[in-house]
Design an enzyme around this catalytic site. Structure first.
Site, PDB file in Angstrom:
ATOM      1  N   ASP A 161      23.657   3.172 -36.684  1.00 22.83           N
ATOM      2  CA  ASP A 161      23.167   3.650 -35.384  1.00 22.83           C
ATOM      3  C   ASP A 161      24.211   4.582 -34.791  1.00 22.83           C
ATOM      4  OD1 ASP A 161      24.990   1.897 -33.418  1.00 22.83           O
ATOM      5  OD2 ASP A 161      24.453   0.698 -35.154  1.00 22.83           O
TER       6      ASP A 161
ATOM      7  N   ASP B  27      25.503   4.081 -31.770  1.00 20.54           N
ATOM      8  CA  ASP B  27      25.994   3.342 -30.608  1.00 20.54           C
ATOM      9  C   ASP B  27      25.273   3.871 -29.359  1.00 20.54           C
ATOM     10  OD1 ASP B  27      27.616   1.104 -29.913  1.00 20.54           O
ATOM     11  OD2 ASP B  27      28.918   2.452 -28.806  1.00 20.54           O
TER      12      ASP B  27
HETATM   13  N1  LIG Z   1      26.962   0.087 -32.327  1.00 25.35           N
HETATM   14  C1  LIG Z   1      27.603  -0.971 -32.819  1.00 25.35           C
HETATM   15  N2  LIG Z   1      28.603  -1.572 -32.115  1.00 25.35           N
HETATM   16  C2  LIG Z   1      29.239  -2.644 -32.631  1.00 25.35           C
HETATM   17  N3  LIG Z   1      28.947  -3.190 -33.808  1.00 25.35           N
HETATM   18  C3  LIG Z   1      27.973  -2.630 -34.528  1.00 25.35           C
HETATM   19  N4  LIG Z   1      27.478  -2.941 -35.741  1.00 25.35           N
HETATM   20  C4  LIG Z   1      26.498  -2.062 -36.024  1.00 25.35           C
HETATM   21  N5  LIG Z   1      26.337  -1.183 -35.020  1.00 25.35           N
HETATM   22  C5  LIG Z   1      27.255  -1.512 -34.077  1.00 25.35           C
END
Ligand SMILES: Nc1ncnc2[nH]cnc12
Ligand SMILES: CSC[C@H]1O[C@H](OP(=O)(O)O)[C@H](O)[C@@H]1O
Length: 284
Positions: free
Chosen positions: A206, A208
Protein backbone atom coordinates in the site's frame (compact mmCIF):
# COMPACT_ATOMS: atom_id res chain seq x y z
CA UNK A 1 23.37 -25.52 4.46
CA UNK A 2 20.59 -24.39 6.82
CA UNK A 3 18.36 -21.47 5.85
CA UNK A 4 15.93 -19.80 8.22
CA UNK A 5 12.88 -18.00 6.85
CA UNK A 6 10.49 -15.78 8.78
CA UNK A 7 7.14 -15.26 7.09
CA UNK A 8 5.12 -12.14 7.89
CA UNK A 9 1.57 -11.12 7.12
CA UNK A 10 0.28 -13.22 4.23
CA UNK A 11 3.20 -15.68 4.07
CA UNK A 12 2.38 -18.59 6.33
CA UNK A 13 4.07 -21.49 4.57
CA UNK A 14 6.72 -22.43 2.01
CA UNK A 15 5.75 -24.63 -0.92
CA UNK A 16 7.78 -27.52 -2.26
CA UNK A 17 9.43 -28.66 0.98
CA UNK A 18 10.01 -32.41 1.26
CA UNK A 19 10.61 -34.54 4.37
CA UNK A 20 8.66 -32.01 6.39
CA UNK A 21 8.72 -32.06 10.19
CA UNK A 22 7.57 -29.61 12.87
CA UNK A 23 10.11 -28.62 15.51
CA UNK A 24 8.80 -27.16 18.77
CA UNK A 25 11.49 -25.44 20.84
CA UNK A 26 11.75 -24.05 24.34
CA UNK A 27 14.37 -21.30 24.68
CA UNK A 28 15.76 -19.30 27.65
CA UNK A 29 13.47 -16.54 26.34
CA UNK A 30 10.31 -18.64 26.19
CA UNK A 31 8.50 -20.32 23.32
CA UNK A 32 8.88 -19.10 19.73
CA UNK A 33 5.82 -17.93 17.76
CA UNK A 34 5.15 -21.47 16.53
CA UNK A 35 6.84 -24.70 15.50
CA UNK A 36 9.68 -24.29 13.00
CA UNK A 37 8.67 -26.11 9.81
CA UNK A 38 11.75 -27.99 8.67
CA UNK A 39 12.05 -29.51 5.23
CA UNK A 40 14.34 -29.95 2.24
CA UNK A 41 14.33 -27.70 -0.80
CA UNK A 42 16.95 -27.64 -3.57
CA UNK A 43 19.11 -29.93 -1.39
CA UNK A 44 19.21 -27.44 1.49
CA UNK A 45 17.64 -27.51 4.94
CA UNK A 46 14.93 -24.90 5.29
CA UNK A 47 13.42 -23.83 8.62
CA UNK A 48 10.28 -21.72 8.28
CA UNK A 49 8.68 -19.76 11.11
CA UNK A 50 5.42 -17.76 10.79
CA UNK A 51 6.25 -14.56 12.70
CA UNK A 52 2.75 -14.00 14.07
CA UNK A 53 2.11 -17.69 14.74
CA UNK A 54 -0.39 -20.04 13.15
CA UNK A 55 -3.67 -18.20 12.64
CA UNK A 56 -1.86 -14.82 13.10
CA UNK A 57 -2.28 -14.54 16.87
CA UNK A 58 0.59 -12.22 17.95
CA UNK A 59 0.46 -8.44 17.61
CA UNK A 60 3.70 -6.87 16.29
CA UNK A 61 4.43 -5.84 19.92
CA UNK A 62 3.69 -9.35 21.20
CA UNK A 63 5.76 -11.44 18.79
CA UNK A 64 8.31 -13.35 20.92
CA UNK A 65 11.24 -12.02 18.89
CA UNK A 66 13.94 -13.15 21.33
CA UNK A 67 12.63 -16.71 21.46
CA UNK A 68 12.25 -16.76 17.66
CA UNK A 69 15.85 -15.73 17.00
CA UNK A 70 17.32 -17.81 19.82
CA UNK A 71 15.40 -20.78 18.38
CA UNK A 72 17.05 -20.23 14.99
CA UNK A 73 20.41 -20.15 16.80
CA UNK A 74 19.58 -23.48 18.46
CA UNK A 75 18.77 -24.90 15.02
CA UNK A 76 22.14 -23.66 13.74
CA UNK A 77 20.86 -21.77 10.70
CA UNK A 78 23.45 -20.06 8.49
CA UNK A 79 21.18 -17.10 7.73
CA UNK A 80 17.69 -15.72 8.16
CA UNK A 81 15.56 -14.27 5.37
CA UNK A 82 12.64 -12.25 6.65
CA UNK A 83 9.62 -11.43 4.48
CA UNK A 84 7.35 -8.58 5.51
CA UNK A 85 4.39 -6.57 4.29
CA UNK A 86 5.12 -2.83 4.28
CA UNK A 87 3.61 0.46 3.28
CA UNK A 88 5.44 2.42 0.58
CA UNK A 89 6.67 5.89 1.51
CA UNK A 90 7.80 6.83 -2.02
CA UNK A 91 5.79 7.26 -5.20
CA UNK A 92 8.26 5.10 -7.15
CA UNK A 93 7.89 2.12 -4.81
CA UNK A 94 4.64 0.71 -6.13
CA UNK A 95 2.38 -1.83 -4.43
CA UNK A 96 3.75 -5.23 -5.46
CA UNK A 97 7.36 -4.01 -5.59
CA UNK A 98 10.00 -5.68 -3.44
CA UNK A 99 12.50 -3.63 -1.43
CA UNK A 100 15.72 -5.07 -0.05
CA UNK A 101 15.96 -3.38 3.34
CA UNK A 102 19.40 -1.90 3.99
CA UNK A 103 18.67 0.52 6.87
CA UNK A 104 16.22 0.86 9.71
CA UNK A 105 14.76 3.73 11.67
CA UNK A 106 13.47 2.53 15.01
CA UNK A 107 10.25 4.08 16.29
CA UNK A 108 9.25 1.16 18.51
CA UNK A 109 8.56 1.90 22.15
CA UNK A 110 7.66 -1.21 24.01
CA UNK A 111 9.70 -4.28 23.06
CA UNK A 112 12.57 -6.22 24.58
CA UNK A 113 15.23 -5.61 21.96
CA UNK A 114 18.37 -7.31 23.24
CA UNK A 115 19.49 -10.69 24.56
CA UNK A 116 21.79 -8.87 26.99
CA UNK A 117 21.08 -7.31 30.38
CA UNK A 118 20.45 -9.01 33.71
CA UNK A 119 24.11 -9.51 34.51
CA UNK A 120 25.85 -9.01 31.16
CA UNK A 121 26.45 -5.93 29.00
CA UNK A 122 27.19 -5.91 25.27
CA UNK A 123 27.09 -3.25 22.56
CA UNK A 124 27.16 -4.53 18.98
CA UNK A 125 27.83 -2.43 15.88
CA UNK A 126 24.59 -1.96 13.89
CA UNK A 127 25.57 0.53 11.22
CA UNK A 128 24.96 -2.05 8.48
CA UNK A 129 21.93 -3.76 9.99
CA UNK A 130 21.19 -6.32 7.27
CA UNK A 131 23.71 -8.64 5.63
CA UNK A 132 25.09 -7.01 2.45
CA UNK A 133 26.16 -10.40 1.05
CA UNK A 134 22.77 -12.00 1.52
CA UNK A 135 21.07 -8.84 0.24
CA UNK A 136 23.01 -9.16 -3.02
CA UNK A 137 21.95 -12.79 -3.46
CA UNK A 138 18.31 -11.88 -2.84
CA UNK A 139 18.47 -8.92 -5.20
CA UNK A 140 19.95 -11.07 -7.97
CA UNK A 141 17.30 -13.75 -7.38
CA UNK A 142 14.56 -11.12 -7.80
CA UNK A 143 16.15 -9.88 -11.03
CA UNK A 144 16.48 -13.46 -12.36
CA UNK A 145 12.80 -14.04 -11.57
CA UNK A 146 11.71 -10.77 -13.21
CA UNK A 147 10.33 -9.39 -9.93
CA UNK A 148 10.21 -5.57 -9.60
CA UNK A 149 12.80 -4.87 -6.90
CA UNK A 150 14.56 -1.90 -5.29
CA UNK A 151 18.14 -2.67 -4.29
CA UNK A 152 18.10 -0.67 -1.08
CA UNK A 153 15.71 1.05 1.25
CA UNK A 154 15.15 2.34 4.77
CA UNK A 155 12.41 0.63 6.80
CA UNK A 156 10.85 2.68 9.57
CA UNK A 157 9.49 0.41 12.27
CA UNK A 158 6.53 1.75 14.22
CA UNK A 159 5.07 0.18 17.35
CA UNK A 160 1.56 -0.28 15.98
CA UNK A 161 -0.79 -2.01 16.03
CA UNK A 162 -2.55 1.10 14.71
CA UNK A 163 -1.47 2.32 11.32
CA UNK A 164 -0.05 5.87 11.21
CA UNK A 165 -1.90 9.16 11.21
CA UNK A 166 -1.52 11.33 8.12
CA UNK A 167 0.67 13.74 10.13
CA UNK A 168 3.00 10.91 11.20
CA UNK A 169 3.14 9.46 7.71
CA UNK A 170 4.06 12.85 6.18
CA UNK A 171 6.74 13.46 8.81
CA UNK A 172 8.27 9.99 8.29
CA UNK A 173 8.26 10.68 4.57
CA UNK A 174 10.09 13.96 5.11
CA UNK A 175 12.78 11.94 6.91
CA UNK A 176 13.45 10.12 3.64
CA UNK A 177 12.41 6.62 4.65
CA UNK A 178 11.31 4.20 1.93
CA UNK A 179 8.94 1.74 3.61
CA UNK A 180 7.01 1.41 6.86
CA UNK A 181 6.21 -1.67 8.91
CA UNK A 182 5.82 -2.90 12.48
CA UNK A 183 8.04 -5.94 12.93
CA UNK A 184 11.62 -5.80 11.65
CA UNK A 185 12.83 -4.17 14.85
CA UNK A 186 13.86 -5.84 17.13
CA UNK A 187 14.13 -8.90 14.86
CA UNK A 188 17.13 -7.51 12.97
CA UNK A 189 18.89 -6.36 16.16
CA UNK A 190 18.51 -9.76 17.77
CA UNK A 191 19.69 -11.64 14.69
CA UNK A 192 22.81 -9.47 14.70
CA UNK A 193 23.41 -10.12 18.40
CA UNK A 194 23.05 -13.82 17.62
CA UNK A 195 25.64 -13.37 14.81
CA UNK A 196 23.23 -14.70 12.20
CA UNK A 197 23.32 -12.96 8.79
CA UNK A 198 19.83 -11.46 8.39
CA UNK A 199 18.13 -9.88 5.40
CA UNK A 200 14.69 -8.41 5.12
CA UNK A 201 12.64 -8.45 1.94
CA UNK A 202 9.84 -5.91 2.19
CA UNK A 203 6.84 -6.33 -0.08
CA UNK A 204 5.01 -3.04 -0.63
CA UNK A 205 1.31 -3.60 -0.13
CA UNK A 206 0.00 0.00 0.00
CA UNK A 207 1.00 3.67 -0.08
CA UNK A 208 0.37 4.19 3.63
CA UNK A 209 -1.66 7.38 4.21
CA UNK A 210 0.66 10.21 3.12
CA UNK A 211 -0.71 9.99 -0.40
CA UNK A 212 -3.96 11.79 -1.23
CA UNK A 213 -6.83 9.41 -1.77
CA UNK A 214 -4.99 6.39 -0.29
CA UNK A 215 -6.06 4.42 2.71
CA UNK A 216 -4.55 1.44 4.48
CA UNK A 217 -6.33 -1.44 6.13
CA UNK A 218 -5.75 -5.14 6.74
CA UNK A 219 -7.95 -6.18 3.82
CA UNK A 220 -5.94 -4.08 1.38
CA UNK A 221 -2.59 -5.34 2.73
CA UNK A 222 -3.63 -8.98 2.50
CA UNK A 223 -5.16 -8.51 -0.94
CA UNK A 224 -1.91 -7.05 -2.36
CA UNK A 225 0.10 -9.69 -0.52
CA UNK A 226 -2.05 -12.48 -2.02
CA UNK A 227 -1.53 -11.07 -5.53
CA UNK A 228 2.24 -11.09 -5.04
CA UNK A 229 2.74 -14.16 -2.92
CA UNK A 230 3.81 -16.23 -5.91
CA UNK A 231 6.65 -13.76 -6.51
CA UNK A 232 7.73 -14.09 -2.87
CA UNK A 233 7.74 -17.88 -3.11
CA UNK A 234 9.67 -17.85 -6.41
CA UNK A 235 12.21 -15.42 -4.95
CA UNK A 236 12.75 -17.65 -1.93
CA UNK A 237 13.11 -20.78 -4.05
CA UNK A 238 15.66 -19.07 -6.29
CA UNK A 239 17.67 -17.76 -3.30
CA UNK A 240 17.68 -21.20 -1.71
CA UNK A 241 18.88 -22.70 -5.01
CA UNK A 242 21.60 -20.11 -5.63
CA UNK A 243 23.07 -19.62 -2.17
CA UNK A 244 26.25 -21.42 -1.13
CA UNK A 245 27.64 -21.63 2.43
CA UNK A 246 30.85 -19.81 1.49
CA UNK A 247 28.83 -16.82 0.19
CA UNK A 248 28.21 -15.63 3.75
CA UNK A 249 31.63 -16.36 5.23
CA UNK A 250 32.53 -12.66 5.43
CA UNK A 251 29.18 -11.40 6.62
CA UNK A 252 29.56 -8.61 9.22
CA UNK A 253 27.04 -10.52 11.34
CA UNK A 254 29.43 -13.41 11.86
CA UNK A 255 31.74 -11.41 14.16
CA UNK A 256 29.26 -8.95 15.67
CA UNK A 257 30.04 -9.98 19.25
CA UNK A 258 33.82 -9.89 18.92
CA UNK A 259 34.91 -7.21 21.39
CA UNK A 260 31.30 -6.26 22.11
CA UNK A 261 30.89 -7.81 25.55
CA UNK A 262 31.93 -5.25 28.13
CA UNK A 263 31.30 -7.20 31.32
CA UNK A 264 34.48 -8.62 32.82
CA UNK A 265 34.43 -12.45 32.49
CA UNK A 266 34.94 -12.94 36.22
CA UNK A 267 31.68 -11.04 36.81
CA UNK A 268 29.64 -13.24 34.45
CA UNK A 269 27.72 -15.71 36.57
CA UNK A 270 27.00 -19.35 35.77
CA UNK A 271 23.32 -18.46 35.36
CA UNK A 272 24.16 -15.83 32.69
CA UNK A 273 26.61 -18.18 30.96
CA UNK A 274 23.90 -20.85 30.76
CA UNK A 275 21.19 -18.44 29.63
CA UNK A 276 23.28 -17.07 26.76
CA UNK A 277 25.50 -20.08 26.14
CA UNK A 278 24.94 -20.33 22.40
CA UNK A 279 25.67 -16.65 21.88
CA UNK A 280 28.63 -15.98 24.15
CA UNK A 281 30.55 -19.20 24.64
CA UNK A 282 33.25 -18.29 22.09
CA UNK A 283 33.16 -14.56 22.82
CA UNK A 284 34.14 -14.25 26.51
N1 LIG B 1 1.14 1.17 5.81
C1 LIG B 1 1.65 0.31 6.69
N2 LIG B 1 2.08 0.73 7.92
C2 LIG B 1 2.59 -0.15 8.80
N3 LIG B 1 2.69 -1.46 8.56
C3 LIG B 1 2.29 -1.91 7.37
N4 LIG B 1 2.29 -3.15 6.85
C4 LIG B 1 1.77 -3.08 5.61
N5 LIG B 1 1.42 -1.82 5.31
C5 LIG B 1 1.74 -1.07 6.39
C1 LIG C 1 -1.65 -6.75 8.04
S1 LIG C 1 -1.13 -5.12 8.04
C2 LIG C 1 -0.02 -4.81 9.37
C3 LIG C 1 0.93 -5.91 9.70
O1 LIG C 1 1.57 -6.33 8.46
C4 LIG C 1 2.97 -6.28 8.65
O2 LIG C 1 3.35 -7.53 9.20
P1 LIG C 1 4.73 -8.29 8.88
O3 LIG C 1 5.81 -7.29 9.09
O4 LIG C 1 4.79 -9.42 9.85
O5 LIG C 1 4.62 -8.76 7.43
C5 LIG C 1 3.13 -5.12 9.61
O6 LIG C 1 4.42 -5.07 10.19
C6 LIG C 1 2.03 -5.36 10.59
O7 LIG C 1 2.40 -6.32 11.55
Amino acid sequence: MKIGIIGGSGLYNIEGLTDVEEIYLETPFGKPSDAYIHGKLEGKDVYFLPRHGRGHVYLPSEVPYRANIYGFKMLGVDCIISVSAVGSMKEEIKPGDFVIVTQFFDRTKNRPSTFFGNGIVAHIPFDTPTCPLLNEIIYNACVEEGIPVHKEGTYICIEGPQFSTKAESKIYRSWGVDVIGMTNIPEAKLAREAEIPYSSVALATDYDVWKEGEEVNVEKVLETMAKNIENAKRMLKRVIKNIKPEDLENSPARTALVGAIQTKPEYITEEVRKRLELLIKDRI
